[in-house]
Write a protein that holds these residues in place. Sequence first.
Motif, PDB file in Angstrom:
ATOM      1  N   UNK A 159      -2.452  37.258   0.304  1.00  0.00           N
ATOM      2  CA  UNK A 159      -1.988  36.221   1.218  1.00  0.00           C
ATOM      3  C   UNK A 159      -0.891  35.382   0.572  1.00  0.00           C
ATOM      4  N   UNK A 160      -1.082  35.012  -0.691  1.00  0.00           N
ATOM      5  CA  UNK A 160      -0.078  34.216  -1.402  1.00  0.00           C
ATOM      6  C   UNK A 160       1.243  34.968  -1.508  1.00  0.00           C
ATOM      7  N   UNK A 161       1.157  36.268  -1.780  1.00  0.00           N
ATOM      8  CA  UNK A 161       2.372  37.081  -1.871  1.00  0.00           C
ATOM      9  C   UNK A 161       3.085  37.130  -0.520  1.00  0.00           C
ATOM     10  N   UNK A 162       2.318  37.229   0.554  1.00  0.00           N
ATOM     11  CA  UNK A 162       2.906  37.260   1.899  1.00  0.00           C
ATOM     12  C   UNK A 162       3.571  35.926   2.220  1.00  0.00           C
ATOM     13  N   UNK A 163       2.930  34.827   1.827  1.00  0.00           N
ATOM     14  CA  UNK A 163       3.525  33.506   2.034  1.00  0.00           C
ATOM     15  C   UNK A 163       4.802  33.368   1.217  1.00  0.00           C
ATOM     16  N   UNK A 164       4.780  33.911   0.012  1.00  0.00           N
ATOM     17  CA  UNK A 164       5.958  33.866  -0.860  1.00  0.00           C
ATOM     18  C   UNK A 164       7.127  34.620  -0.225  1.00  0.00           C
ATOM     19  N   UNK A 165       6.839  35.776   0.332  1.00  0.00           N
ATOM     20  CA  UNK A 165       7.895  36.554   1.005  1.00  0.00           C
ATOM     21  C   UNK A 165       8.417  35.814   2.229  1.00  0.00           C
ATOM     22  N   UNK A 166       7.508  35.125   2.925  1.00  0.00           N
ATOM     23  CA  UNK A 166       7.927  34.369   4.108  1.00  0.00           C
ATOM     24  C   UNK A 166       8.872  33.225   3.719  1.00  0.00           C
ATOM     25  N   UNK A 167       8.589  32.566   2.589  1.00  0.00           N
ATOM     26  CA  UNK A 167       9.482  31.506   2.104  1.00  0.00           C
ATOM     27  C   UNK A 167      10.873  32.075   1.821  1.00  0.00           C
ATOM     28  N   UNK A 168      10.909  33.242   1.200  1.00  0.00           N
ATOM     29  CA  UNK A 168      12.194  33.892   0.890  1.00  0.00           C
ATOM     30  C   UNK A 168      12.953  34.221   2.176  1.00  0.00           C
ATOM     31  N   UNK A 169      12.216  34.718   3.174  1.00  0.00           N
ATOM     32  CA  UNK A 169      12.838  35.059   4.459  1.00  0.00           C
ATOM     33  C   UNK A 169      13.407  33.820   5.132  1.00  0.00           C
ATOM     34  N   UNK A 170      12.666  32.724   5.078  1.00  0.00           N
ATOM     35  CA  UNK A 170      13.137  31.479   5.690  1.00  0.00           C
ATOM     36  C   UNK A 170      14.401  30.991   4.975  1.00  0.00           C
ATOM     37  N   UNK A 171      14.395  31.066   3.655  1.00  0.00           N
ATOM     38  CA  UNK A 171      15.568  30.641   2.882  1.00  0.00           C
ATOM     39  C   UNK A 171      16.797  31.468   3.257  1.00  0.00           C
ATOM     40  N   UNK A 172      16.623  32.777   3.314  1.00  0.00           N
ATOM     41  CA  UNK A 172      17.743  33.660   3.673  1.00  0.00           C
ATOM     42  C   UNK A 172      18.182  33.435   5.119  1.00  0.00           C
ATOM     43  N   UNK A 173      17.214  33.224   6.006  1.00  0.00           N
ATOM     44  CA  UNK A 173      17.546  32.997   7.421  1.00  0.00           C
ATOM     45  C   UNK A 173      18.268  31.672   7.605  1.00  0.00           C
ATOM     46  N   UNK A 174      17.929  30.687   6.803  1.00  0.00           N
ATOM     47  CA  UNK A 174      18.604  29.385   6.873  1.00  0.00           C
ATOM     48  C   UNK A 174      20.066  29.519   6.439  1.00  0.00           C
ATOM     49  N   UNK A 175      20.292  30.356   5.432  1.00  0.00           N
ATOM     50  CA  UNK A 175      21.670  30.619   4.989  1.00  0.00           C
ATOM     51  C   UNK A 175      22.466  31.274   6.121  1.00  0.00           C
ATOM     52  N   UNK A 176      21.842  32.229   6.806  1.00  0.00           N
ATOM     53  CA  UNK A 176      22.481  32.902   7.941  1.00  0.00           C
ATOM     54  C   UNK A 176      22.768  31.887   9.038  1.00  0.00           C
ATOM     55  N   UNK A 177      21.815  30.988   9.282  1.00  0.00           N
ATOM     56  CA  UNK A 177      21.983  29.959  10.310  1.00  0.00           C
ATOM     57  C   UNK A 177      23.210  29.092  10.016  1.00  0.00           C
ATOM     58  N   UNK A 178      23.337  28.678   8.763  1.00  0.00           N
ATOM     59  CA  UNK A 178      24.470  27.820   8.388  1.00  0.00           C
ATOM     60  C   UNK A 178      25.801  28.537   8.549  1.00  0.00           C
ATOM     61  N   UNK A 179      25.837  29.822   8.211  1.00  0.00           N
ATOM     62  CA  UNK A 179      27.071  30.600   8.371  1.00  0.00           C
ATOM     63  C   UNK A 179      27.415  30.762   9.847  1.00  0.00           C
ATOM     64  N   UNK A 180      26.405  31.031  10.666  1.00  0.00           N
ATOM     65  CA  UNK A 180      26.654  31.179  12.111  1.00  0.00           C
ATOM     66  C   UNK A 180      27.109  29.858  12.720  1.00  0.00           C
TER      67      UNK A 180
END
Length: 276
Positions: A152-173
């Motif tokens: 579960x912790x590993x899945x949460x960790x991956x979700x944090x990474x996805x949110x960080x990357x998605x936020x970068x995409x959001x800012x570029x868009x």
Amino acid sequence: IKKNISSHKISNVMKKVLLIITIAVFFFAAGVSNAQINKNTLRTSSGSAQAQTVKAENEQKLIENLKKRADTEIDRRISALNKLIVRLTEMKKLSSTNLSTFKADIQSNIDGLTALKTKIDADTDLTTLRTDVKSIVTNYYIFAFYIQYINLSAALDRAFTTITNSTIVYEKLSARITEAETVGKDVVSLTTTLSSMKTQLDLAKTTLDGASTEIATLSKDGFPGNKSTLLDARSKLKSVRENLVAAHKDAKTIIKSLKALIKVTETVTPTQTPAP
């Protein structure tokens, strides 16, 4: 007189003969009876010995089967625990202190299971074997806890990474949409979709923070009592994934629309440029 004496002797002889015959018959009958008893005793002893042999063979088979199943279960657990150690080292948000503690606990569990396997393989008493096999589960709750907690912790960790990357995409868009608006493009629809994307990312971040905080203080000592908390955090993770999927869908829509705007610009520009 002589005749009477002879008759008397004959009578006594006959009585003795009769007595001898009677005694002989008695002992013969007794002998037959004893022989029958001995025969029955032999049959009973033989049947009992055979039953004991069958019982011993069945018990031995049961012992062998129990050992085989126990060895398989222990090997499976040790393999899974070794994989957890590897996964721990890949978790970016896990502190070095927690990493050391978790790895030490898991390694201790692996060592314990290894020793238990050796003992089980050496067991010869069925009762003792059953107790040892049962202890695979009852004495090693750490396995069940860490399997759920670390995955579960590993899945949460991956979700944090996805949110960080998605936020970068959001800012570029967002920057691209601003550029399109600056050159006079209609970006109302794009702005609305971008706002939807931001909402989904914010929801995902808030829910993810809640799940991480929820499991931060959990330990193997509280299991299985803390299982409900693990399940609740997993439910939150499911919501996070749904938010990220929605945000990803919005991003794809924006990218497609921006490409359409660029294509229109490229098509229109040559007709607006004066001929040399």
